[in-house]
Design a protein around this motif. Structure first.
Motif, PDB file in Angstrom:
ATOM      1  N   LYS A   1      36.841  40.623  35.597  1.00  0.00           N
ATOM      2  CA  LYS A   1      35.494  40.366  36.104  1.00  0.00           C
ATOM      3  C   LYS A   1      34.613  41.598  35.952  1.00  0.00           C
ATOM      4  CE  LYS A   1      32.071  38.387  38.196  1.00  0.00           C
ATOM      5  NZ  LYS A   1      31.249  37.357  37.494  1.00  0.00           N
ATOM      6  N   THR A   2      35.188  42.759  36.224  1.00  0.00           N
ATOM      7  CA  THR A   2      34.422  43.998  36.070  1.00  0.00           C
ATOM      8  C   THR A   2      34.069  44.246  34.606  1.00  0.00           C
ATOM      9  OG1 THR A   2      35.540  44.943  38.001  1.00  0.00           O
ATOM     10  CG2 THR A   2      34.421  46.476  36.525  1.00  0.00           C
TER      11      THR A   2
ATOM     12  N   LEU B   1      32.866  38.464  42.242  1.00  0.00           N
ATOM     13  CA  LEU B   1      33.898  39.472  42.516  1.00  0.00           C
ATOM     14  C   LEU B   1      34.404  39.355  43.950  1.00  0.00           C
ATOM     15  CD1 LEU B   1      35.488  41.868  41.443  1.00  0.00           C
ATOM     16  CD2 LEU B   1      33.625  43.370  42.199  1.00  0.00           C
TER      17      LEU B   1
ATOM     18  N   SER C   1      40.362  40.647  38.748  1.00  0.00           N
ATOM     19  CA  SER C   1      39.269  41.511  39.211  1.00  0.00           C
ATOM     20  C   SER C   1      38.879  42.520  38.132  1.00  0.00           C
ATOM     21  CB  SER C   1      39.686  42.247  40.487  1.00  0.00           C
ATOM     22  OG  SER C   1      40.759  43.138  40.242  1.00  0.00           O
TER      23      SER C   1
ATOM     24  N   ILE D   1      37.268  36.974  44.283  1.00  0.00           N
ATOM     25  CA  ILE D   1      38.544  37.552  43.843  1.00  0.00           C
ATOM     26  C   ILE D   1      39.079  38.518  44.889  1.00  0.00           C
ATOM     27  CG2 ILE D   1      39.693  38.886  42.056  1.00  0.00           C
ATOM     28  CD1 ILE D   1      37.622  37.900  40.070  1.00  0.00           C
ATOM     29  N   THR D   2      38.223  39.379  45.422  1.00  0.00           N
ATOM     30  CA  THR D   2      38.686  40.346  46.428  1.00  0.00           C
ATOM     31  C   THR D   2      39.130  39.644  47.716  1.00  0.00           C
ATOM     32  OG1 THR D   2      36.388  40.679  47.154  1.00  0.00           O
ATOM     33  CG2 THR D   2      37.277  42.228  45.512  1.00  0.00           C
TER      34      THR D   2
END
Length: 270
Positions: free
Chosen positions: A96-97, A184, A93, A187-188
């Motif tokens: 990804k950010t 995202l 994550s 992933i979360t």
């Protein structure tokens, strides 16, 4: 009272009493030397039958407690893998950010993708972990938590490789080859799935802990009940030993006296 030679009633009675006292003395010696009240089945036939059942139940309780311990070890190993999976997802994550930063050039993005690919491979490896040859994330299992098999605890199936309730959308076998193709939210969602699995795992460990405590108490009580049937009271039995020891000694002396009493007849015919 008549004086006879062929029959010595006093000696016969003394001999019988001596034999009875000697038998009781030997029984006390056997009990004290073995620590058990039931040396022979004839000592307490009914008690022996009950004792065997209590003893077997206590041993089964110990075995069930060992099984629970192994199940807890299984869950702890499983949780360890889930914990690592959570850390991998945290890093994904974060990547990804960072990947979404518009200031990054193509080389930077390629570097992020390279790490992401390695993390995907690690997730794939984690989904196949085993404990003693058993898949950590396979089918549900049932653990016996009572000596009679009447109580069980079900360990829920945790499919870490699932694309809906696991991390399958992020493994190396998924269609998402790079960070650009992963959202995202995927992933979360995977993080939430792992968190749910860990919560379930913790609940199962908690229940098994209480079940083990009950088994420990039951085993102790079964052993105490069995002890009341089979174990000799040393204080009481040692008192009996002293009694029978004195009776054997006095009986031996009286038998000797009774054997001598018939010699009175010799004085009458001399």
């Amino acid at each position: 009272m008549s004086v006879v030679i062929n029959t010595n009633y006093a000696a016969t009675v003394a001999s019988n009493n001596l034999a009875s006292s000697n038998t009781s003395l030997q029984r006390s010696l056997n009990r004290l030397s073995s620590g058990s009240k039931i040396v022979n089945p004839s000592d307490d036939a009914g008690g022996l039958a009950v004792s065997m059942k209590f003893s077997a139940a206590a041993k089964r309780s110990g075995a069930a407690s060992a099984n629970i311990g192994n199940a807890v070890s299984f869950l702890q190993t499983q949780d360890g893998v889930l914990k690592v999976a959570g850390k991998v997802l945290d890093r994904m994550s974060e990547l990804k950010t960072l990947y979404s930063d518009p200031t990054k050039n193509s080389d930077d993005l390629a570097n992020y993708d390279a790490e992401f690919t390695q993390l995907q491979s690690e997730l794939t490896s984690l989904t196949g972990e085993q404990f003693n040859g058993k898949d950590l994330f396979g089918a549900s299992q049932s653990v016996q938590v009572s000596e009679d098999g009447g109580q069980t605890v079900a360990l829920a199936s945790k499919d870490l490789a699932s694309t809906t309730s696991g991390v399958g959308v992020l493994t190396s076998t998924a269609s998402s080859a790079n960070l650009g193709a992963v959202s995202l939210s995927e992933i979360t969602d995977a993080i939430q799935n792992v968190a749910t699995m860990r919560a379930t795992n913790g609940a199962e460990q908690s229940r098994l802990g209480f079940a083990s405590e009950v088994l420990t108490v039951n085993k102790a009580n079964l052993e105490a009940a069995n002890s009341r049937i089979t174990d000799v009271d040393v204080a009481e039995e040692s008192t009996q030993l002293a009694r029978w020891n004195i009776l054997v000694q006095s009986g031996t002396a009286m038998l000797a006296q009774a054997n001598q009493s018939s010699q009175v007849a010799l004085r009458l015919i001399q």
